[in-house]
Motif scaffolding. Structure first.
Motif, PDB file in Angstrom:
ATOM      1  N   LEU A   1       0.828  -1.206   0.000  1.00 29.58           N
ATOM      2  CA  LEU A   1       0.000   0.000   0.000  1.00 29.58           C
ATOM      3  C   LEU A   1       0.863   1.257   0.000  1.00 29.58           C
ATOM      4  O   LEU A   1       0.557   2.241  -0.680  1.00 29.58           O
ATOM      5  CB  LEU A   1      -0.927  -0.001   1.219  1.00 29.58           C
ATOM      6  N   GLU A   2       1.934   1.229   0.750  1.00 29.47           N
ATOM      7  CA  GLU A   2       2.828   2.379   0.826  1.00 29.47           C
ATOM      8  C   GLU A   2       3.417   2.694  -0.544  1.00 29.47           C
ATOM      9  O   GLU A   2       3.584   3.859  -0.916  1.00 29.47           O
ATOM     10  CB  GLU A   2       3.947   2.103   1.830  1.00 29.47           C
ATOM     11  N   ARG A   3       3.727   1.675  -1.318  1.00 28.25           N
ATOM     12  CA  ARG A   3       4.263   1.892  -2.658  1.00 28.25           C
ATOM     13  C   ARG A   3       3.244   2.534  -3.599  1.00 28.25           C
ATOM     14  O   ARG A   3       3.601   3.124  -4.615  1.00 28.25           O
ATOM     15  CB  ARG A   3       4.745   0.567  -3.246  1.00 28.25           C
ATOM     16  N   CYS A   4       1.967   2.436  -3.246  1.00 29.27           N
ATOM     17  CA  CYS A   4       0.905   3.085  -4.029  1.00 29.27           C
ATOM     18  C   CYS A   4       0.567   4.464  -3.491  1.00 29.27           C
ATOM     19  O   CYS A   4      -0.306   5.147  -4.055  1.00 29.27           O
ATOM     20  CB  CYS A   4      -0.360   2.228  -3.996  1.00 29.27           C
ATOM     21  N   GLY A   5       1.227   4.890  -2.405  1.00 26.45           N
ATOM     22  CA  GLY A   5       0.875   6.157  -1.786  1.00 26.45           C
ATOM     23  C   GLY A   5      -0.470   6.104  -1.094  1.00 26.45           C
ATOM     24  O   GLY A   5      -1.160   7.122  -0.978  1.00 26.45           O
TER      25      GLY A   5
END
Length: 531
Positions: free
Chosen positions: A486-490
């Motif tokens: 999720l973090e990689r998707c912002g």
């Protein structure tokens, strides 16, 4: 899974009735008595239970000729110390910091600084200096009397001040003029008044902003600021497509699509669709698509194909968003990802089950909450062809649950794990760019991100979906890997919305004859524990 594919505001002023007001056509997860609550998702974080969307109006944009150049737009957000948002009880300070990041996805020159009101002399001076150069002061959750008094003393130097969930003693100001917090009358009452007595611009903006705020989603919080920027500071690129073109639109429609317009108005379903759409704001994506899904018909498709797709009478040109830039996973089961393996990951459980994946939750508040979303990814009969068919439920304006199915053509992106998709949906083409962000080694879950645009409908969108074989959330052991994805998707976990998978009888599944399945990943290797 339903992915955003068509969204438009027709500008055909066919008389509408109250029967087709926005809000009657809502996914069961929002408004149906039988689906008033989402199933909880247990990963140690609970997915958001959003309230129903309400219709809102888009403010008149600032004329391009009066825009204040391209100087940075400076926003100061002042947040009450310890204040908590209704978005999964996330602290307002966290929500606003994330909003600041998302604003820069729209324009790098949108600068937002977030402060809490735990004032000391140093903070007073710092915020005061920021206000000297600020275009907007946004006050959220401030009720402390000392903070209120400080704002009342210092807000005069800022042209635009908007206050949410704060002390009623605080005053809103737009374009240098004080305004009421909310318009008191229905928008329909203003439509019947002569032009000289219609809503003033500031009141119109305030109503739009507060109605969007009351939906309490990350998208709508950002939208509140974009509306103010667009109306009083300088045009916002993502809102330019919502500006009516006036006579040129009507002339184009009559000149090129007279028979299609007449056939639509004579057809009960198409006429109801137009009536329904005219009651929706262009920005209310749930309302717009529910109208379309409720009244699908060949005449509606012909109307849209002529007015929008063939002749672009609304003169729109939406682009696929470029931010956030999402990087696909690079390895699966210890081997570098290639195009064939990437396709196999999308195909997921197909062959072992009657579908590839079911959607657990999504990030887009309009599209990712439709109930009972099944995904079918498969290789076609023709060499090199690949297809995606989302199957999902919609509750029509008549209160009936119906199944809908779309068919996307899929092409490989330059990088393994990325795909270009396109669909003709009710007469309008949508193009999307998908990224395989993460898939668990045992296929217990996956995360896919998408950017898209319906160009001639003037709509751009982004989202992400969490999928699993049966529509249930991954277990706690996968928490760290999922949060990293999720973090990689912002995306923050509190932005996710759950999908109602509780009542999904008889989905219209099935594949075309001659379809092919996995090439590199053997279905037999997948765990049977989910079946």
């Amino acid at each position: 899974m339903f992915t955003p594919s068509m969204l438009y505001h027709t500008y055909v002023n066919y008389p509408a009735t109250n029967e087709y007001k926005a809000g009657l056509c809502s996914p069961p997860a929002f408004s149906s008595p039988n689906h008033s609550k989402f199933r909880s998702l247990k990963i140690s974080f609970t997915l958001n239970q959003s309230s129903s969307f309400r219709n809102c109006t888009i403010s008149a944009a600032m004329d391009e000729s009066t825009a204040q150049g391209t100087n940075p737009v400076r926003i100061v957000a002042l947040v009450g110390e310890g204040s908590v948002s209704p978005i999964k009880s996330t602290p307002w300070s966290e929500v606003m910091h994330h909003t600041a990041e998302r604003l820069r996805w729209i324009d790098e020159e949108f600068e937002m600084h977030v402060y809490t009101d735990n004032f000391n002399q140093e903070n007073y001076e710092l915020i005061g200096m920021e206000l000297d150069h600020a275009n907007i002061l946004m006050v959220v959750g401030v009720v402390d009397q000392a903070s209120v008094e400080w704002i009342q003393t210092n807000f005069h130097q800022v042209s635009n001040v908007i206050c949410f969930d704060s002390s009623p003693a605080l005053t809103n100001k737009l374009g240098g003029s004080l305004v009421q917090a909310e318009a008191k009358r229905s928008i329909l009452s203003y439509l019947s008044l002569p032009p000289q007595r219609q809503l003033k611009k500031s009141e119109e903006v305030v109503r739009t902003v507060f109605e969007a705020w009351d939906r309490h989603t990350a998208d709508d919080i950002r939208f509140c600021l974009l509306v103010i920027i667009n109306a009083y500071i300088r045009p916002v690129s993502t809102l330019k497509n919502l500006r009516a073109k006036g006579f040129s639109t009507l002339n184009c429609m009559v000149k090129n699509c007279g028979p299609q317009i007449l056939n639509c108005l004579l057809d009960p379903n198409c006429r109801k669709a137009i009536q329904c759409l005219n009651q929706c704001s262009p920005i209310d994506q749930v309302c717009n698509y529910c109208c379309i899904a409720s009244y699908e018909s060949p005449k509606l498709e012909e109307f849209s194909l002529c007015v929008l797709q063939k002749h672009n009478c609304l003169e729109l040109d939406a682009k696929i968003p470029e931010k956030p830039h999402v990087v696909p996973m690079v390895q699966f089961r210890g081997e570098d990802l290639n195009h064939e393996t990437s396709e196999d990951l999308l195909m997921g459980w197909l062959g072992k089950l009657g579908w590839s994946w079911r959607v657990v939750a999504g990030q887009n508040p309009a599209y990712d909450q439709f109930p009972c979303q099944y995904q079918l990814f498969y290789r076609g009969k023709a060499r090199g062809s690949f297809w995606y068919e989302p199957i999902f439920q919609v509750r029509t304006n008549g209160g009936v649950l119906v199944w809908r199915r779309r068919k996307y053509r899929v092409k490989r992106g330059k990088i393994p794990g990325t795909f270009y998709m396109s669909v003709l949906d009710n007469g309008v083409v949508s193009n999307e760019f998908w990224t395989v962000v993460e898939v668990a080694d045992d296929f217990s879950w996956g995360l896919f991100h998408y950017h898209g645009a319906a160009r001639v409908a003037g709509q751009s969108y982004s989202g992400a979906i969490l999928v699993s074989p049966d529509g249930t959330c991954p277990d706690e052991s996968q928490r760290h890997r999922l949060e990293s994805a999720l973090e990689r998707c912002g995306i923050k976990d509190w932005e996710l919305y759950s999908v109602d998978n509780s009542c999904c009888q008889n989905p219209p599944l099935g594949l075309p004859e001659g379809s092919c399945l996995h090439h590199r990943i053997q279905v037999e290797a997948l765990k049977d524990s989910f079946l």
